[in-house]
Scaffold this motif. Structure first.
Motif, PDB file in Angstrom:
ATOM      1  N   TYR A 177       0.814  -1.215   0.000  1.00  0.00           N
ATOM      2  CA  TYR A 177       0.000   0.000   0.000  1.00  0.00           C
ATOM      3  C   TYR A 177       0.852   1.271   0.000  1.00  0.00           C
ATOM      4  O   TYR A 177       0.334   2.352  -0.234  1.00  0.00           O
ATOM      5  N   SER A 178       2.138   1.157   0.317  1.00  0.00           N
ATOM      6  CA  SER A 178       3.002   2.337   0.349  1.00  0.00           C
ATOM      7  C   SER A 178       4.401   1.952  -0.098  1.00  0.00           C
ATOM      8  O   SER A 178       4.838   0.804   0.046  1.00  0.00           O
ATOM      9  N   GLN A 179       5.104   2.948  -0.621  1.00  0.00           N
ATOM     10  CA  GLN A 179       6.487   2.721  -1.042  1.00  0.00           C
ATOM     11  C   GLN A 179       7.359   2.375   0.154  1.00  0.00           C
ATOM     12  O   GLN A 179       8.237   1.507   0.072  1.00  0.00           O
ATOM     13  N   MET A 180       7.097   3.029   1.272  1.00  0.00           N
ATOM     14  CA  MET A 180       7.875   2.779   2.477  1.00  0.00           C
ATOM     15  C   MET A 180       7.754   1.325   2.929  1.00  0.00           C
ATOM     16  O   MET A 180       8.737   0.687   3.315  1.00  0.00           O
ATOM     17  N   THR A 181       6.547   0.779   2.848  1.00  0.00           N
ATOM     18  CA  THR A 181       6.331  -0.605   3.258  1.00  0.00           C
ATOM     19  C   THR A 181       7.037  -1.572   2.315  1.00  0.00           C
ATOM     20  O   THR A 181       7.661  -2.552   2.763  1.00  0.00           O
ATOM     21  N   ALA A 182       6.948  -1.314   1.026  1.00  0.00           N
ATOM     22  CA  ALA A 182       7.623  -2.186   0.063  1.00  0.00           C
ATOM     23  C   ALA A 182       9.133  -2.148   0.262  1.00  0.00           C
ATOM     24  O   ALA A 182       9.815  -3.193   0.206  1.00  0.00           O
ATOM     25  N   MET A 183       9.675  -0.980   0.525  1.00  0.00           N
ATOM     26  CA  MET A 183      11.112  -0.856   0.779  1.00  0.00           C
ATOM     27  C   MET A 183      11.511  -1.640   2.031  1.00  0.00           C
ATOM     28  O   MET A 183      12.537  -2.328   2.053  1.00  0.00           O
ATOM     29  N   ARG A 184      10.693  -1.548   3.055  1.00  0.00           N
ATOM     30  CA  ARG A 184      10.971  -2.260   4.299  1.00  0.00           C
ATOM     31  C   ARG A 184      10.943  -3.770   4.084  1.00  0.00           C
ATOM     32  O   ARG A 184      11.775  -4.511   4.602  1.00  0.00           O
ATOM     33  N   PHE A 185       9.984  -4.238   3.311  1.00  0.00           N
ATOM     34  CA  PHE A 185       9.825  -5.664   3.019  1.00  0.00           C
ATOM     35  C   PHE A 185      11.099  -6.235   2.402  1.00  0.00           C
ATOM     36  O   PHE A 185      11.617  -7.268   2.846  1.00  0.00           O
ATOM     37  N   PHE A 186      11.629  -5.535   1.422  1.00  0.00           N
ATOM     38  CA  PHE A 186      12.828  -6.044   0.750  1.00  0.00           C
ATOM     39  C   PHE A 186      14.091  -5.789   1.567  1.00  0.00           C
ATOM     40  O   PHE A 186      15.058  -6.552   1.472  1.00  0.00           O
ATOM     41  N   ALA A 187      14.089  -4.749   2.397  1.00  0.00           N
ATOM     42  CA  ALA A 187      15.233  -4.491   3.269  1.00  0.00           C
ATOM     43  C   ALA A 187      15.418  -5.599   4.299  1.00  0.00           C
ATOM     44  O   ALA A 187      16.542  -5.842   4.780  1.00  0.00           O
ATOM     45  N   LEU A 188      14.352  -6.286   4.639  1.00  0.00           N
ATOM     46  CA  LEU A 188      14.426  -7.396   5.600  1.00  0.00           C
ATOM     47  C   LEU A 188      14.984  -8.681   4.976  1.00  0.00           C
ATOM     48  O   LEU A 188      15.134  -9.678   5.668  1.00  0.00           O
ATOM     49  N   GLY A 189      15.258  -8.660   3.685  1.00  0.00           N
ATOM     50  CA  GLY A 189      15.827  -9.827   3.021  1.00  0.00           C
ATOM     51  C   GLY A 189      14.830 -10.679   2.281  1.00  0.00           C
ATOM     52  O   GLY A 189      15.127 -11.835   1.944  1.00  0.00           O
ATOM     53  N   ALA A 190      13.661 -10.123   2.011  1.00  0.00           N
ATOM     54  CA  ALA A 190      12.616 -10.910   1.354  1.00  0.00           C
ATOM     55  C   ALA A 190      13.033 -11.381  -0.035  1.00  0.00           C
ATOM     56  O   ALA A 190      12.624 -12.457  -0.482  1.00  0.00           O
ATOM     57  N   ALA A 191      13.851 -10.590  -0.732  1.00  0.00           N
ATOM     58  CA  ALA A 191      14.245 -10.960  -2.095  1.00  0.00           C
ATOM     59  C   ALA A 191      14.974 -12.293  -2.114  1.00  0.00           C
ATOM     60  O   ALA A 191      14.760 -13.133  -3.002  1.00  0.00           O
ATOM     61  N   ASN A 192      15.843 -12.520  -1.128  1.00  0.00           N
ATOM     62  CA  ASN A 192      16.584 -13.790  -1.076  1.00  0.00           C
ATOM     63  C   ASN A 192      15.646 -14.968  -0.857  1.00  0.00           C
ATOM     64  O   ASN A 192      15.820 -16.037  -1.455  1.00  0.00           O
ATOM     65  N   ILE A 193      14.649 -14.767  -0.007  1.00  0.00           N
ATOM     66  CA  ILE A 193      13.676 -15.826   0.253  1.00  0.00           C
ATOM     67  C   ILE A 193      12.867 -16.118  -1.006  1.00  0.00           C
ATOM     68  O   ILE A 193      12.635 -17.271  -1.379  1.00  0.00           O
ATOM     69  N   LEU A 194      12.462 -15.063  -1.688  1.00  0.00           N
ATOM     70  CA  LEU A 194      11.644 -15.221  -2.890  1.00  0.00           C
ATOM     71  C   LEU A 194      12.411 -15.904  -4.024  1.00  0.00           C
ATOM     72  O   LEU A 194      11.838 -16.661  -4.808  1.00  0.00           O
ATOM     73  N   ARG A 195      13.705 -15.636  -4.104  1.00  0.00           N
ATOM     74  CA  ARG A 195      14.512 -16.266  -5.165  1.00  0.00           C
ATOM     75  C   ARG A 195      14.585 -17.784  -4.987  1.00  0.00           C
ATOM     76  O   ARG A 195      14.811 -18.524  -5.954  1.00  0.00           O
ATOM     77  N   GLU A 196      14.413 -18.234  -3.764  1.00  0.00           N
ATOM     78  CA  GLU A 196      14.470 -19.667  -3.487  1.00  0.00           C
ATOM     79  C   GLU A 196      13.124 -20.347  -3.659  1.00  0.00           C
ATOM     80  O   GLU A 196      13.024 -21.579  -3.590  1.00  0.00           O
TER      81      GLU A 196
END
Length: 238
Positions: A177-196
């Motif tokens: 719902y917000s850019q800030m939330t999306a940035m926080r999501f990926f800052a927590l390392g979500a991209a690495n989890i999603l790649r797997e």
């Protein structure tokens, strides 16, 4: 569909109920919690006779009662970024509410169109301490006098990698719902989890600005709401 909801807990409950009615399985993963400063808001409202008010979140109006906290401003224009914020202003007792299209820059344009309001006194923008700069940047460019007062803080919530992995696992879609939330999501390392993951979920974003926070590697799975409101966002779900 299994849908990950990244909103603060109170709002995630409302969105979750909507998702269930649509036949989806909501999973709440709040990334921020809201800390309000109602005394600061009341002091700002009473400090002077502002020409008008602006709000880009329902959180800015939480706990306010116009009749009690700002009787002299109750009938002044209040520019709300969208329908949800406008409703919060109505509940708070403000009577002269402009409902924007959900975009901060567009709201600034609407405010500037009423330039005669600001010949003697500025606009008061009730805001969060962490916020997108779009409204303020555009107001400044348009020469509208305003003052920003932070009346709430979005405090980040930490999630252990294991907990984040469990929440993301098997998600078919993720709501931002917000850019800030999306940035926080990926800052927590979500991209690495999603790649797997076997397959990437859909990243459903409220606006183009929100979508900019999704890494380019996932661009093919990004969907942007046709209008910056929840109804349009949820309509993106298959």
């Amino acid at each position: 569909m299994r849908v990950l909801v990244t909103r603060p807990a109170e709002k995630a409950l409302k969105t979750g109920a909507l998702l269930e009615r649509l036949g989806h399985q909501p999973v709440a993963l709040p990334l921020f919690h809201t800390v309000h400063d109602p005394d600061g808001a009341r002091q700002a409202l009473k400090r002077q006779s502002w020409a008008a008010l602006a709000a880009t979140s329902t959180e800015a109006l939480k706990g306010l009662d116009a009749e009690r906290d700002a009787p002299a401003l109750r009938d002044r224009p209040l520019f709300a970024v969208g329908a949800e914020t406008a409703h919060a202003a109505l509940v708070a007792g403000f009577t002269r509410i402009f409902t924007g299209t959900g975009n901060g820059e567009a709201l600034a344009e609407a405010i500037a169109a009423e330039r005669s309001l600001f010949s003697k006194t500025p606009l008061l923008y009730l805001a969060g301490s962490l916020r997108a700069p779009h409204l303020e940047r555009r107001l400044a460019a348009l020469g509208v006098p305003f003052e920003t007062v932070a009346v709430y803080t979005m405090a980040p919530i930490d999630h252990a990698a294991a907990d984040l992995s469990v929440a993301i696992q098997d998600a078919d879609a993720i709501l931002f719902y917000s850019q800030m939330t999306a940035m926080r999501f990926f800052a927590l390392g979500a991209a690495n989890i999603l790649r797997e993951s076997a397959s990437a979920p859909l990243f459903l974003c409220l606006s183009e600005n929100v979508a900019k926070a999704v890494p380019a590697a996932f661009a093919g799975a990004v969907r942007i709401a046709g209008a910056p409101n929840e109804e349009s966002l949820l309509s993106l779900l298959p």
